[in-house]
Design a protein around this motif. Structure first.
Motif, PDB file in Angstrom:
ATOM      1  N   UNK A 138       3.021 -17.567 -28.561  1.00  0.00           N
ATOM      2  CA  UNK A 138       2.009 -17.007 -27.653  1.00  0.00           C
ATOM      3  C   UNK A 138       2.453 -17.099 -26.196  1.00  0.00           C
ATOM      4  N   UNK A 139       3.361 -18.050 -25.918  1.00  0.00           N
ATOM      5  CA  UNK A 139       3.867 -18.205 -24.546  1.00  0.00           C
ATOM      6  C   UNK A 139       4.766 -17.048 -24.123  1.00  0.00           C
ATOM      7  N   UNK A 140       5.216 -16.265 -25.129  1.00  0.00           N
ATOM      8  CA  UNK A 140       6.276 -15.297 -24.844  1.00  0.00           C
ATOM      9  C   UNK A 140       5.784 -14.013 -24.189  1.00  0.00           C
TER      10      UNK A 140
ATOM     11  N   UNK B 115      13.209 -11.468 -28.187  1.00  0.00           N
ATOM     12  CA  UNK B 115      13.365 -10.866 -26.848  1.00  0.00           C
ATOM     13  C   UNK B 115      14.832 -10.780 -26.416  1.00  0.00           C
ATOM     14  N   UNK B 116      15.755 -10.991 -27.358  1.00  0.00           N
ATOM     15  CA  UNK B 116      17.181 -10.868 -27.012  1.00  0.00           C
ATOM     16  C   UNK B 116      17.574  -9.386 -27.012  1.00  0.00           C
ATOM     17  N   UNK B 117      18.660  -9.084 -26.320  1.00  0.00           N
ATOM     18  CA  UNK B 117      19.112  -7.683 -26.263  1.00  0.00           C
ATOM     19  C   UNK B 117      19.845  -7.332 -27.558  1.00  0.00           C
ATOM     20  N   UNK B 118      19.457  -6.256 -28.205  1.00  0.00           N
ATOM     21  CA  UNK B 118      20.179  -5.798 -29.397  1.00  0.00           C
ATOM     22  C   UNK B 118      19.683  -6.443 -30.683  1.00  0.00           C
ATOM     23  N   UNK B 119      20.498  -6.269 -31.723  1.00  0.00           N
ATOM     24  CA  UNK B 119      20.047  -6.685 -33.068  1.00  0.00           C
ATOM     25  C   UNK B 119      20.559  -8.078 -33.465  1.00  0.00           C
ATOM     26  N   UNK B 120      19.674  -8.860 -34.079  1.00  0.00           N
ATOM     27  CA  UNK B 120      20.061 -10.162 -34.633  1.00  0.00           C
ATOM     28  C   UNK B 120      19.862 -10.116 -36.139  1.00  0.00           C
TER      29      UNK B 120
ATOM     30  N   UNK C 196       2.883 -12.387 -36.592  1.00  0.00           N
ATOM     31  CA  UNK C 196       2.258 -12.568 -35.271  1.00  0.00           C
ATOM     32  C   UNK C 196       3.137 -11.945 -34.186  1.00  0.00           C
ATOM     33  N   UNK C 197       4.439 -12.255 -34.222  1.00  0.00           N
ATOM     34  CA  UNK C 197       5.348 -11.691 -33.216  1.00  0.00           C
ATOM     35  C   UNK C 197       5.318 -10.154 -33.278  1.00  0.00           C
ATOM     36  N   UNK C 198       5.306  -9.611 -34.497  1.00  0.00           N
ATOM     37  CA  UNK C 198       5.244  -8.148 -34.631  1.00  0.00           C
ATOM     38  C   UNK C 198       3.942  -7.600 -34.043  1.00  0.00           C
ATOM     39  N   UNK C 199       2.856  -8.361 -34.206  1.00  0.00           N
ATOM     40  CA  UNK C 199       1.579  -7.902 -33.636  1.00  0.00           C
ATOM     41  C   UNK C 199       1.636  -7.909 -32.110  1.00  0.00           C
ATOM     42  N   UNK C 200       2.604  -8.658 -31.556  1.00  0.00           N
ATOM     43  CA  UNK C 200       2.798  -8.676 -30.089  1.00  0.00           C
ATOM     44  C   UNK C 200       3.845  -7.639 -29.658  1.00  0.00           C
ATOM     45  N   UNK C 201       4.336  -6.851 -30.612  1.00  0.00           N
ATOM     46  CA  UNK C 201       5.289  -5.800 -30.249  1.00  0.00           C
ATOM     47  C   UNK C 201       6.726  -6.089 -30.633  1.00  0.00           C
ATOM     48  N   UNK C 202       6.979  -7.218 -31.292  1.00  0.00           N
ATOM     49  CA  UNK C 202       8.352  -7.517 -31.722  1.00  0.00           C
ATOM     50  C   UNK C 202       8.726  -6.610 -32.889  1.00  0.00           C
ATOM     51  N   UNK C 203      10.036  -6.574 -33.192  1.00  0.00           N
ATOM     52  CA  UNK C 203      10.515  -5.739 -34.305  1.00  0.00           C
ATOM     53  C   UNK C 203      11.301  -6.640 -35.259  1.00  0.00           C
TER      54      UNK C 203
ATOM     55  N   UNK D  95      12.049  -5.484 -25.125  1.00  0.00           N
ATOM     56  CA  UNK D  95      12.112  -5.954 -23.729  1.00  0.00           C
ATOM     57  C   UNK D  95      10.969  -6.868 -23.377  1.00  0.00           C
ATOM     58  N   UNK D  96       9.847  -6.649 -24.065  1.00  0.00           N
ATOM     59  CA  UNK D  96       8.626  -7.297 -23.615  1.00  0.00           C
ATOM     60  C   UNK D  96       7.687  -7.464 -24.797  1.00  0.00           C
ATOM     61  N   UNK D  97       6.923  -8.508 -24.811  1.00  0.00           N
ATOM     62  CA  UNK D  97       5.868  -8.654 -25.824  1.00  0.00           C
ATOM     63  C   UNK D  97       4.519  -8.525 -25.122  1.00  0.00           C
ATOM     64  N   UNK D  98       3.512  -8.127 -25.909  1.00  0.00           N
ATOM     65  CA  UNK D  98       2.189  -7.950 -25.289  1.00  0.00           C
ATOM     66  C   UNK D  98       1.131  -8.817 -25.980  1.00  0.00           C
ATOM     67  N   UNK D  99      -0.074  -8.804 -25.425  1.00  0.00           N
ATOM     68  CA  UNK D  99      -1.158  -9.612 -25.966  1.00  0.00           C
ATOM     69  C   UNK D  99      -1.556  -9.189 -27.380  1.00  0.00           C
ATOM     70  N   UNK D 100      -2.264 -10.074 -28.067  1.00  0.00           N
ATOM     71  CA  UNK D 100      -2.640  -9.787 -29.454  1.00  0.00           C
ATOM     72  C   UNK D 100      -3.784 -10.714 -29.870  1.00  0.00           C
ATOM     73  N   UNK D 101      -4.466 -10.307 -30.937  1.00  0.00           N
ATOM     74  CA  UNK D 101      -5.442 -11.207 -31.568  1.00  0.00           C
ATOM     75  C   UNK D 101      -4.987 -11.395 -32.996  1.00  0.00           C
ATOM     76  N   UNK D 102      -4.906 -12.637 -33.438  1.00  0.00           N
ATOM     77  CA  UNK D 102      -4.269 -12.892 -34.734  1.00  0.00           C
ATOM     78  C   UNK D 102      -4.954 -14.074 -35.418  1.00  0.00           C
TER      79      UNK D 102
END
Ligand code: EPZ
Length: 431
Positions: free
Chosen positions: A32-34, A175-180, A197-204, A219-226
């Motif tokens: 959630x800090x991210x 939030x790293x650049x490119x694929x892991x 949860x991370x995906x609900x914040x916009x992660x892939x 590049x960025x994560x956004x707010x979410x309710x989870x």
């Protein structure tokens, strides 16, 4: 110091509701800090480890608002990436702040994690993962210092399957650049929950719950309710408490699929387990049989259920064998069970349990969280009174443990050890 006093011999009956998963919540709160946007997390358990982590977030500048006992709003606009909270050294989940802060700010200084003393608990796999993302990591003066100019996606193959390392590297890589690509991952339900949860914040993040996780950094994560998943270990603990006391208990707000390894063993020793959509009913109406178990990573039998299972088997018919394959020091509570009349011999990482007819009450000391819960189960099975000291370990991971047990008929209460009058009154009342 607080202690539980238990009058044993009562069959547990009724319904109990399970809280959110502590070990998922630890990862999710760090995640959630991210984002700087507001995150609302529901179904957070009100337990010590979680509250310590929330305090640490406040100390580094995040806004943490408890809407109610199980809902927290977090705004992660932090002022520092140095976590100096003394309590952090005593808990394990603090290590998730490394991945979260490194991912968001390219920098993290976090105390080395502590946690339950159940064996050596190194973090070199976490460090290996951070380094593969381009971070420099060193440990000095009891702190883990991690930093990077810029995190870049990497390919990581873990040498051992680790829940903590899988979540931690997933956090940083979000939030790293490119694929892991992370291989040989742990697959526990809480890993899937943190990824969701991370995906609900916009992660892939794809593949959580399998042994390969693929993350495309954003590049960025956004707010979410989870809302956090139910705690499989709390649920399993109540399942075994029901079975050990010959009880009939419906355990509500669970995901039965997450409990399959426990259910299978209970059925094998003669317990009737009925699965519903979000509940399981455990009914034990005869003396239970013996079994052999080896703790394994998910979906195997969880190490976090090993002490409760050993305890339940202590009064079953015949000889059972439990092998602990995850942590090397997780049989410390067996000496305490022996004080209660159990016949258990530990050889290396194996416990040989010769079922006895009955346990008898004694004063015992909880050595860690799950072993503490196991001793409470022993107290409920035993004849007479049992005192379980060091309740603070149990409260790290079980919310209102004694109250929930009272709700299904257990005769148990919590007292400060100096409260002689209260203790005396309780003992007289119970007869
Ligand atoms: C998590 O601990 C849980 N803790 C533990 O919960 C749980 O017992 C454990 O996973 C196993 O399921 C939290 O989620 C906070 P691991 P963790 O990394 O992450 C070795 C509870 O009662 N290892 O999966 O520390 C390690 O020593 C508890 O709620 C390394 O050698 O566990 C162990 O033998 C206590 N190097 C094995 O891997 C590493 O870098 C599995 O540990 C990491 C781990």
């Amino acid at each position: 110091m607080e202690q539980y006093i238990i009058k044993g011999g009562k069959r547990l009956e009724g319904e109990v509701v399970i809280n959110g998963a502590k070990n998922a919540a630890l990862g999710i709160i760090a995640a959630a800090l991210m984002t700087d946007e507001q995150v609302t997390i529901e179904n957070i358990p009100d337990v010590l480890d979680i509250n310590v982590l929330l305090d640490a977030l406040t100390e580094i500048g995040a806004i943490v608002e408890r809407k109610d006992r199980h809902t927290v709003k977090i705004v992660g606009r932090i002022q520092t990436t140095k976590v100096d909270n003394e309590s952090m050294r005593k808990m394990r989940g603090s290590y998730y702040l490394i991945g979260a802060l490194l991912g968001k700010c390219n920098n993290a200084q976090v105390p080395l994690p502590g946690g339950c003393n159940i064996g050596s608990r190194p973090i070199e796999q976490h460090i290996k993962g951070f380094k593969a993302l381009g971070a420099d990591v060193d440990i000095s003066f009891g702190m883990v210092n991690a930093s990077a100019e810029k995190l870049k996606g990497g390919h990581i193959f873990f040498d051992i399957v680790s829940v903590g390392a899988t979540i931690n590297v997933m956090l940083a890589a979000a939030l790293a650049e490119g694929q892991t690509i992370i291989e040989n991952c742990a697959k526990e339900p809480h890993i899937v929950d943190v990824a969701n949860f991370l995906n609900s914040m916009g992660a892939n993040i794809k593949g959580a719950g399998t042994d390969v996780i693929r993350i495309k950094g954003v590049q960025k994560l956004h707010g979410s309710t989870y809302s956090i998943i139910p705690d499989q270990i709390e649920a399993g603990t109540f399942m075994l408490a029901a079975a050990a006391t010959g009880g009939n208990v419906t355990i509500k707000n669970v995901i039965p699929k997450h409990l399959e390894a426990i259910t299978a063993k209970l059925v094998e020793i003669g317990v009737e387990v009925t699965e519903e959509d979000d509940a399981v009913r455990v009914n034990a109406h005869k003396r239970l049989g013996n079994t052999q178990i080896k703790t394994l990573v998910y979906p195997g039998f969880p190490t976090d259920m090993q002490p409760q299972m050993t305890t339940s088997l202590a009064t079953c018919e015949g000889t059972s064998i439990i092998t602990e394959s995850i942590f090397e020091n997780r049989f410390k509570y067996v000496d305490e069970l022996t004080k209660m009349g159990a016949n258990i011999k530990v050889e290396g990482n194996t416990a040989i349990i010769n079922g006895v007819e009955k346990l008898t009450g004694a004063t015992v000391c909880a050595p860690d969280l799950r072993a503490g819960a196991a001793l409470v189960i022993a107290g409920m099975v035993a004849e007479g009174f049992t005192v379980v000291e060091h309740v603070e370990y149990i409260e790290r991971g079980y919310e209102s443990f004694e109250k929930k047990l009272q709700g299904i008929g257990a005769i148990i209460d919590k007292f400060d050890e100096s409260d002689n009058r209260g203790i005396q009154k309780f003992r007289l009342k119970c007869g």
